[in-house]
Design a protein around this motif. Structure first.
Motif, PDB file in Angstrom:
ATOM      1  N   LEU A 147      31.036  25.140  41.849  1.00 16.29           N
ATOM      2  CA  LEU A 147      29.923  25.123  40.765  1.00 16.29           C
ATOM      3  C   LEU A 147      29.142  26.411  41.024  1.00 16.29           C
ATOM      4  CD1 LEU A 147      28.679  21.357  40.721  1.00 16.29           C
ATOM      5  CD2 LEU A 147      29.868  22.780  38.685  1.00 16.29           C
TER       6      LEU A 147
ATOM      7  N   LYS B 218      35.135  25.276  35.039  1.00 17.16           N
ATOM      8  CA  LYS B 218      33.919  24.709  34.835  1.00 17.16           C
ATOM      9  C   LYS B 218      34.010  23.206  33.971  1.00 17.16           C
ATOM     10  CE  LYS B 218      29.507  25.880  32.529  1.00 17.16           C
ATOM     11  NZ  LYS B 218      28.613  26.702  31.962  1.00 17.16           N
TER      12      LYS B 218
ATOM     13  N   ASN C 100      32.684  19.755  35.646  1.00 13.64           N
ATOM     14  CA  ASN C 100      31.598  19.085  35.049  1.00 13.64           C
ATOM     15  C   ASN C 100      31.860  17.557  34.185  1.00 13.64           C
ATOM     16  OD1 ASN C 100      28.935  20.561  35.392  1.00 13.64           O
ATOM     17  ND2 ASN C 100      30.516  22.082  34.628  1.00 13.64           N
TER      18      ASN C 100
ATOM     19  N   ARG D  99      32.037  13.791  39.308  1.00 11.21           N
ATOM     20  CA  ARG D  99      30.611  14.346  39.505  1.00 11.21           C
ATOM     21  C   ARG D  99      30.335  13.440  40.932  1.00 11.21           C
ATOM     22  NH1 ARG D  99      26.881  15.164  33.977  1.00 11.21           N
ATOM     23  NH2 ARG D  99      28.245  16.637  32.950  1.00 11.21           N
TER      24      ARG D  99
END
Length: 243
Positions: free
Chosen positions: A6, A67, A71, A76
């Motif tokens: 990230l 990305k 996400n 997560r």
């Protein structure tokens, strides 16, 4: 692993001008290199602690897809993100990332570029260094003032940086039409004798990144913004632009 990835994506892809980076890693250090297509920004970074997972030389293309994967809600919490390796000429080489949720019923794969392909695609110019004539740590207030001037002079792609005594001033536009100026940093040491131009959008995008920042400007036509994210340190080199 997810936090490192990230951080990489935020400090490269989120600039809006970089979609592929090169990773070079061993047990001692992990470095990151990238450049925008128009060569307006060159990125040279290094993790503060070497990543035991990102070992080898390879490219990370299509950072937009990476990305999205990072996400996704499924990945997560407690997801497994692992580096996939394959034998090439009897050497274990990294070929991609495998994503798997905690239940093991949701999976994705992200492919790396080989060292040969990324070397051909990403011909990052090596920054040889210059003498820095001005160096400072920008304040949040200064960054907000820069954004206000950029908004008021939205037609300008570049701004100029000049010293006036101990003040560093940024100038937008031409006084023959519309123009703006303001003190970006007061109380600096050093001076700039040449008025180089710098890209507005890229400069502000770097200022918006997470981390402590140091700005250096050289009369030799280069600026460098160092961002320490707490995970890695990134140097963004901006060659001066034609006005």
């Amino acid at each position: 692993m997810r936090d490192n990835l990230l951080d990489l994506v935020e400090h490269t892809y989120d600039l809006g001008c970089i979609d592929t980076i090169k990773i070079t890693g061993d047990t001692a250090e992990t470095t990151i290199n990238g450049t925008s297509e128009d060569r307006s920004v060159i990125v040279e970074g290094k993790f503060l602690a070497a990543s035991k997972d990102l070992v080898g030389t390879f490219g990370m293309p299509n950072l937009a897809k990476l990305k999205i994967l990072l996400n996704l809600q499924e990945y997560r919490e407690n997801a497994q993100i692992t580096v996939v390796r394959q034998d090439r000429n009897e050497v274990q080489m990294p070929v991609g990332l495998h994503f798997q949720n905690v239940a093991g019923d949701f999976k994705n794969d992200y492919r790396f570029m080989t060292a040969e392909i990324v070397a051909e695609k990403l011909k990052t110019p090596k920054f040889r260094g210059v003498t820095w004539h001005v160096e400072f740590e920008p304040s949040v207030a200064s960054i907000m003032r820069l954004k206000m001037q950029a908004s008021a002079n939205a037609e300008e792609l570049n701004f100029q940086a000049k010293t006036d005594g101990t003040n560093l001033k940024f100038f937008f536009g031409d006084h023959s039409t519309h123009a703006g100026e303001f003190v970006f940093q007061a109380g600096i040491s050093g001076s700039l004798k040449r008025a180089w131009s710098w890209p507005v959008k890229q400069f502000i995008s770097i200022m918006d990144l997470t981390g402590d920042k140091t700005v250096k400007i050289s009369d030799d036509g280069a600026a460098q913004i160092t961002v320490n994210s707490g995970i890695a340190e990134y140097n963004y080199i901006l060659p001066a632009q034609q006005k």
